[in-house]
Design an enzyme around this catalytic site. Structure first.
Site, PDB file in Angstrom:
ATOM      1  N   SER A 134       3.168   1.367  -5.156  1.00 16.28           N
ATOM      2  CA  SER A 134       3.937   0.308  -5.258  1.00 16.28           C
ATOM      3  C   SER A 134       5.506   1.034  -4.501  1.00 16.28           C
ATOM      4  CB  SER A 134       3.878  -0.579  -6.566  1.00 16.28           C
ATOM      5  OG  SER A 134       4.929  -1.590  -6.443  1.00 16.28           O
ATOM      6  N   HIS A 143       1.481  -2.607  -2.520  1.00 14.04           N
ATOM      7  CA  HIS A 143       2.318  -3.900  -2.882  1.00 14.04           C
ATOM      8  C   HIS A 143       3.328  -4.090  -1.606  1.00 14.04           C
ATOM      9  CE1 HIS A 143       1.573  -3.404  -7.652  1.00 14.04           C
ATOM     10  NE2 HIS A 143       0.576  -3.595  -6.801  1.00 14.04           N
ATOM     11  N   ASP A 185      -0.165  -2.118 -12.592  1.00 10.91           N
ATOM     12  CA  ASP A 185      -1.130  -2.408 -11.958  1.00 10.91           C
ATOM     13  C   ASP A 185      -1.859  -0.946 -11.373  1.00 10.91           C
ATOM     14  OD1 ASP A 185      -3.073  -3.663  -9.983  1.00 10.91           O
ATOM     15  OD2 ASP A 185      -1.675  -3.823  -8.570  1.00 10.91           O
TER      16      ASP A 185
END
Length: 192
Positions: free
Chosen positions: A10, A37, A130
């Protein structure tokens, strides 16, 4: 022996992913799938093009039902979950997970179920949790669980969450991840 590598990143992930891909040998006998992401309105080819400039491996944006190919990097398109089965990848527009689509957990959980001990999961820098549940599933089914050293991460929340879920995961500096993956895939030395 590992024949599927899944990576999740991310915030700050581009540099980490590029560094890893730059050191992976093009003859890697594994497919590499990446969930990074990105927003739904991300430039359609910028991420792919940046990764292509970092590696000698082919890099493509995953398409629904694309067959898995060893030595190839598949990236999740913006606003799609990337899943994998034994022979191909698939895309989903199911609800975001951890506020993200693509979700790292979705990719990792499908990889764990389809490839079990032949899968290696890598959680990189990011600002949420995540990937933690998915990495746990990879480890539960006998796959290799790898976490970027949180001290090196641009944002350490994802690596720390992954370590909370998988305390036995290998904590590895960014520069040592590619050699470890190559070793897990049966290659003793990586190209610089």
């Amino acid at each position: 022996m590992t024949d599927l590598v899944v990576m999740g990143a991310s915030w700050g992930g581009l540099d980490a992913v590029r560094a890893i891909l730059a050191s992976l040998p093009p003859e890697l006998d594994a497919a590499v799938l990446i969930a990074q992401h990105r927003s739904a309105d991300s430039h359609p080819t910028a991420f792919r093009d940046l990764l292509r400039a970092s590696t000698r491996m082919p890099v493509c944006e995953a398409g629904d039902k694309d067959p898995l190919r060893t030595g190839t990097v598949f990236i999740a398109p913006p606003d799609y979950h990337l899943l994998v089965d034994r022979e191909s990848v698939s895309l989903s527009t199911d609800e975001p997970v951890q506020y993200a689509r693509p979700s790292i957990d979705v990719l990792f959980q499908s990889a764990a179920e389809s490839h079990r001990e032949r899968c290696a999961g890598v959680v990189l820098t990011g600002a949420n949790a995540d990937g933690a549940r998915g990495l746990r599933r990879i480890a539960e089914l006998g796959g290799a669980a790898i976490v970027q050293d949180p001290a090196e991460a641009v944002r350490d929340e994802m690596p720390r969450a992954a370590l909370g879920a998988v305390p036995e995961a290998r904590v590895v500096p960014t520069g040592a991840i590619a050699p470890l993956l190559a070793e897990l895939c049966g290659i003793a030395k990586v190209h610089a």
